[in-house]
Design an enzyme around this catalytic site. Sequence first.
Site, PDB file in Angstrom:
ATOM      1  N   ALA A 181      20.327  25.075  32.146  1.00  0.00           N
ATOM      2  CA  ALA A 181      21.608  25.877  31.998  1.00  0.00           C
ATOM      3  C   ALA A 181      21.220  26.962  33.103  1.00  0.00           C
ATOM      4  CB  ALA A 181      21.560  26.496  30.464  1.00  0.00           C
ATOM      5  N   ASP A 190      25.991  34.271  21.866  1.00  0.00           N
ATOM      6  CA  ASP A 190      26.235  33.223  22.933  1.00  0.00           C
ATOM      7  C   ASP A 190      26.791  32.075  22.544  1.00  0.00           C
ATOM      8  OD1 ASP A 190      26.344  32.586  25.660  1.00  0.00           O
ATOM      9  OD2 ASP A 190      24.133  31.970  25.652  1.00  0.00           O
TER      10      ASP A 190
END
Length: 511
Positions: free
Chosen positions: A136, A290
């Site tokens: 990520a 998130d």
Amino acid sequence: MRTIGYLFQLYMLAVGLRRFGAIRALANIDLVPAWAPRLLRLFTFYVPHKFGLPASDGERLALALASMGPAYIKLGQTLATRPDLVGRPLAEGLTTLQDRLPPFKFAKARATIEAELGGKLEDHFTAFEEVPVAAASIAQVHKAVTEKGVPVAVKVLRPDIEARFVRDLKLFDWLAVLAERNVKEARRLRLSKIVDKVKETSLREMDLRLEAAAAAELAENMRGESGYRLPHIEWDHTARRVMTLEWVDGIRLADRAALEAAGHDLEALGQKVVQVFLTQALRDGFFHADLHQGNLIVEPDGTIAAIDFGIMGRLSKRERQFLAEILYGFIRRDYIRVAQVHFDAGYVPKNQSLEEFAQALRAIADPIMDLPVEEISAGQLLAQLFATTERFAMQTQPQLLLLQRTMVMAEGMALHLYPSANMWQISEPVIEAWIRANLSPEARLADMVANLPRFLERLPYRIEKWLSEEDDEQTEDDDWEAAPAPAPKIGLWPFALGLITGAAIIKILML
């Protein structure tokens, strides 16, 4: 020279969009002005990409954002949760930013682990897969087995990620200051405060010890919540740039087709995501902020396991009360109540009209309250909201930005799983339960009783402070007046007030 550097940086971002063929993707987003793609094409030139480009506009935009830096990747991850804003094809292409970015070399991951944990990699793990299972914007994840035989996921920060984030945020800060200096509307929106909040959140995300502590706190709060859990943290294998947690098997929430093939109830999963978020935000004031699809895994029994806790949000009890009352007022279509809460919270200046603000809220909410999200024009809705905030001189509330962003992402995931989801209907049971538990007369009385011992305990200190302030004022008067004023007579009314209040509450409880 600094300004020239920032302008060149902006130009290179535009060139990057053109290089990856992503300007066409921007043209498909309703919220992007029609002139913007034309302007970008006018001032940039096309250079064919040597490796070729995917046919999907969403994947091209994802490649462009990935090349720009971690801050832009975060933007793309948020857009991936909002097919209603950018369209489903574009949103599906942007999901590649969630956990399928180019990984960094294993040698760098090994060096980071050994520097943080000490010794050799083999001292801590009996097995360690060199190819990461996910990569990520901030870190990548490797599957491993600890020396005690526990299967784990090891998260390792990207090299120099802090410096790259600081570089991106400096540009955002410069743009915000420039806008506030020259545009009145930018000052009302408090763009610099927004950038500061983003900077604070992002830099905190890069200390994995804080992420591990956040995961442990959230797990404690959510203990007993059916259908939702958090993996166990391996503290012996966690440091500032390395975090180790229990391995979770399942299907990522992003893979809608796989979830459907496995027989999972997609509507129930979408409702669970939204209701868990509201439970965390309202009940605990501490929420997972998130919520993109790559950070939620559905286990074989249908339990949602959350991962990646670098971005967390907190709300004070007062902010939670405002949030619950605003949402509940919208659900009940009590716009006067919603407007009053906005005024009480200080979100709307007191010189504005309460009734006119309530009418403006009705004009926005009534036409969409019973519609599924897919039938709501997000562009028109945002335009109406922006016009309303401008009309009533409302300033941006930076402390609530994380909450607003997460609410948008939670709704986006419900929409991803079940396109006809209605956010208000999903939210109603959680909000009503919180209202009954916290804002009913009985709950308010119980809260007063619970706070009474602390009030009485601090009463002598407050009285002493008040007397001290009186003495200071008297001394100042003595300095300025020729003749000293007589000493004020201080009665026992503060003590009496505390005792009367306590006695009244106890009497009420005994009725």
